[in-house]
Design an enzyme around this catalytic site. Structure first.
Site, PDB file in Angstrom:
ATOM      1  N   SER A 678      11.759   4.425 -11.971  1.00  0.00           N
ATOM      2  CA  SER A 678      10.723   3.891 -11.084  1.00  0.00           C
ATOM      3  C   SER A 678      10.041   2.648 -11.659  1.00  0.00           C
ATOM      4  CB  SER A 678       9.668   4.961 -10.785  1.00  0.00           C
ATOM      5  OG  SER A 678       9.026   5.365 -11.967  1.00  0.00           O
ATOM      6  N   LYS A 721       1.089   9.576  -8.953  1.00  0.00           N
ATOM      7  CA  LYS A 721       0.968   8.179  -9.365  1.00  0.00           C
ATOM      8  C   LYS A 721      -0.240   7.508  -8.689  1.00  0.00           C
ATOM      9  CE  LYS A 721       5.906   7.568 -10.252  1.00  0.00           C
ATOM     10  NZ  LYS A 721       7.162   6.958  -9.807  1.00  0.00           N
TER      11      LYS A 721
END
Length: 772
Positions: A678, A721
């Protein structure tokens, strides 16, 4: 005064379950402290000691009233100290004696005794009695297997009638009371008559047993034979006063089996094992193995179950009372209750609560059990690497025991507990087997009605159990095992949620635990928020709970020492109590930076922010990666570098930049390993910023993977996140277009304060991230 007349003082050694006659020579093991001191006193004097039997075998320290008044004076011939601390003594019985008075009872018994003389009557009558006793003893030896034939030869040579009675009595397996009666009978004629009566009674019992055995052998069938033998054993035990040994143990187990509600196949299995146990000698080691196995089968719940409380309102109140938030897991439990209310039987669901440490996974499982009013069992699977831990050992192994699943059911005592398998992602595997594979059967609703444990050997039904598992991450759980569970993610808490948890749960609990009422401690909301922001950085509330406990301890000390009557905690006093702040609130950069981008990462402990820095140095196109990056992140960096080379002109970058410069990509906190799919767009944005000199907006955080054509691929853990970005003070999050559907999972309070920008291509990322 002669050797064997008159009175004298002598130490006393009480005997347990044993009796010594005159002229007997035998070994004794002495372990009691008083008895050892009495022996030492005897050795100092003239090696003489009185041996008298205590009335009750179980008594460890008998009083004077609990010891028979007539015993035998004996000579200590030899003493040997054994390794276990006891003393083995060789004694020779000399003469009967009566205790007249206890002179001392402190360190050991000193008694005043008088010797007892034997009364001799008509010798012809004694001779006749001796012959009758010998004849009965000979018949007894023929019928009984307990006395060896050689004993008869040694007894026949004895000419003294009194000694003959004593020696025969010492060989008979009769009760201590009967032996004591023979010892107390000083008249030789009466002693022989008493012994004759005992021998006659024993012989009749043995004759009866022999006749019964012959008749049984011819007439009885197998079931009648088993019944008769048990009844015969009871009768013999009753006659001889023997309630100990294997027979008593088997009788107790049969009684437990009759009262239990085990299924028919298990009952048959236990009965077979009881038959084996009954035939084994009490000294056999295998007997204890069979006993443990039977105890396990009897202790397991087979039909007993608790009644579920299906009141949804009650369950909702309990879950809300114990936990703030956690809407999805609570909703799933209430759905289960609703279905249970509509159907009679439903297979227990298998829930997997996934989330970082400290968010309340284990305590939520305990609350579910309380809401359902079921028993709760927890086993930790962290570090378990032996398959036998789950399925049990086979009974052929030494020290075999059932697996943890069966042990947990035994502990629960019902067939429908809430069973928590904690830390299922921490299972290991080695040459001893793969425990995660053994769990496939346990956690499969279509298979666990016939769960097989190697130790139990019979199938066990787990369909009524509500299994709940917990994990910090899913990627370490094998896919087949994960497929059997319904995953419920419990993400980290927002600051607002942490504040509510602190105010409503943690602070009142810690104040109660530390003996602080509202009149002794108060903490305003600003102080609570300061502790959350500057003294903890976590997804859960475990460290927050520790800091609150720390404040309570220090407040208690101030109050007890008399410095204050009440502690009022404000933002100013927080530093005095907890020291300097450990974390800076908000990690967003204060200014736009060139070549530095804030990425969003997901770890097992929740979400976190991750800075990616790029430096351009004179060189020959070498790409250097530092910061303990894993293979996936290294490949993301290579892909980003290749994409920028292919699009250099469109991005206003010198096409030959890689021939003139070395590029260094670094992710700070180099001691911590980092990996994951990511960080592609983060690295690409940092490279473009460093090569073009355009700064990156300080309020932007981003997550997403990149392809060689610049497409942005989806990622996982968006909620965690986003929470970390909110915690760090970022206001804009760039995310892959394919993750747009996950935005609704983010708490509303965070969505209101942040801007989410879904992108499909790196060009869109650069448009939003770089300052124009």
């Amino acid at each position: 005064m002669s050797e064997r007349t008159g009175t004298r003082d002598i130490p006393l050694l009480p005997l347990r379950g044993l009796l010594v006659y005159p002229s007997m020579v035998l070994h004794l093991d002495v372990g009691r402290e008083k008895s050892i001191k009495a022996l030492e006193r005897a050795m100092v004097d003239d090696n003489k000691i009185l041996l008298a039997t205590q009335e009750e075998v179980q008594i460890e320290e008998p009083d004077a009233e609990q010891i028979y008044s007539i015993g035998t004076v004996a000579r200590v011939k030899q003493m040997l100290k054994l390794p276990n601390g006891t003393i083995r003594v060789l004694v020779e019985g000399l003469q009967r004696a009566k205790i007249e008075e206890f002179k001392s009872k402190d360190e050991y018994f000193i008694v005043s005794i008088s010797y007892l003389e034997e009364e001799v009557t008509d010798e012809n009558e004694l001779e006749a009695l001796m012959r009758a006793v010998l004849a009965h003893f000979e018949q007894y030896i023929k019928l009984s297997k307990k006395v060896s034939p050689e004993t008869l030869t040694s007894v026949t040579d004895i000419e003294e009638p009194g000694r003959l009675a004593d020696v025969i009595a010492s060989h008979l397996p009769i009760k201590i009371d009967d032996k004591q009666e023979i010892l107390e009978t000083t008249n030789i004629k009466e002693r022989l008559e008493l012994l004759l009566g005992i021998l006659n009674n024993e012989r009749e019992v043995l004759e009866l047993e022999r006749k019964i055995n012959q008749r049984v052998k011819k007439q009885m069938e197998k079931t009648q034979k088993e019944y008769y033998l048990r009844e015969q054993m009871k009768a013999i035990q009753k006659e001889l006063g023997d309630k100990e040994g294997r027979a008593g143990e088997v009788e107790e187990l049969r009684s437990q089996l009759d009262k239990s509600d085990v299924p028919e196949n298990i009952r048959t299995k236990i009965e077979k094992e009881l038959e084996r146990l009954e035939k084994m000698p009490s000294t056999s080691a295998e007997g204890s193995v069979i006993r443990t196995y039977i105890d396990t089968l009897l202790a397991l719940p087979w039909t007993k179950k608790t009644t579920d409380n299906l009141d949804i309102k009650h369950a909702e109140d309990v879950l809300n009372e114990d936990h703030y938030g956690l809407e999805k897991p609570k909703e799933r439990v209430l759905e289960y209750l609703a279905v249970q209310k509509l159907v009679n039987k439903m297979r227990g669901p298998i829930l997997c609560l996934v989330g970082p440490p400290g968010v309340g996974k284990t305590s939520l499982a305990r609350s579910i059990a309380r809401a359902l009013e079921r028993e709760f069992v927890r086993i930790s699977l962290g570090g378990v690497r032996d398959e036998a831990e789950i399925r049990g050992h086979r009974r052929t192994y030494v020290g075999a025991m059932p697996g943890r699943i069966i042990q947990g059911m035994k502990q629960a005592g019902t067939i429908n507990p809430v069973f928590l398998l904690d830390e299922i992602d921490k299972l290991a595997s080695d040459f001893r087997g793969d425990p995660s594979s053994a769990l496939l059967e346990v956690l499969d609703p279509n298979q666990n009605d016939k769960f097989s444990d190697h130790y139990v050997e019979e199938t066990y039904d787990l369909t009524n159990v509500m299994f709940i598992t917990t994990a910090n991450s899913l990627h370490t759980i094998p896919r087949p095992l994960l497929d059997r569970m319904e995953t419920i993610r419990i993400s980290g808490y927002t600051e607002l949620e942490k504040l509510n948890i602190l105010k409503g749960y943690l602070l009142p609990k810690q104040m109660e635990d530390h003996g602080l009422g509202k009149d002794k401690l108060s903490m305003n909301e600003e102080a609570q928020m300061k502790v959350i922001r500057q003294y903890t950085r976590e997804s859960g509330v475990r460290n927050l709970n520790r800091e609150v406990a720390n404040i309570c301890r220090k407040a208690a000390k101030l109050i007890v020492s008399g410095d204050k009557k009440k502690v009022v905690v404000t933002p100013k006093t927080v530093e005095a109590l907890l020291g300097k702040p450990r974390y800076r609130y908000g990690l967003a950069e204060k200014e736009d930076q060139i070549g530095s981008v804030t990425g969003l990462a997901w770890t097992e402990t929740g979400g976190d922010t991750l800075n990616v820095e790029v430096s351009i140095l004179p060189g020959k196109g070498k790409l250097t990666l530092t910061g303990q990056l894993g293979d996936v992140m290294k490949e993301s960096a290579q892909a980003a570098f290749s994409y920028i080379r292919s699009r250099a002109e469109e991005l206003d970058i010198d096409p030959d930049f890689y021939e003139k410069n070395d590029i260094h990509i670094h992710v700070p906190e180099g001691a911590i390993p980092k990996d994951g799919p990511s960080a592609g767009i983060t690295m690409a944005t940092a490279l473009v910023s460093a090569l073009t000199g355009k700064p990156v907006r300080k309020e932007v955080g981003m997550t997403g993977e990149i392809t060689l054509r610049g497409r942005v691929l989806p990622i996982g853990g968006l909620k965690e996140k986003s929470l970390s970005a909110h915690r760090a003070g970022l206001t804009t999050v760039i995310l892959p277009k394919d993750n747009e559907k996950d935005i609704e999972d983010i708490p509303e309070s965070v969505r209101k304060e942040m801007k989410f920008l879904p992108v499909a291509h790196l060009d869109e990322v650069l448009k939003h991230a770089l300052s124009r």
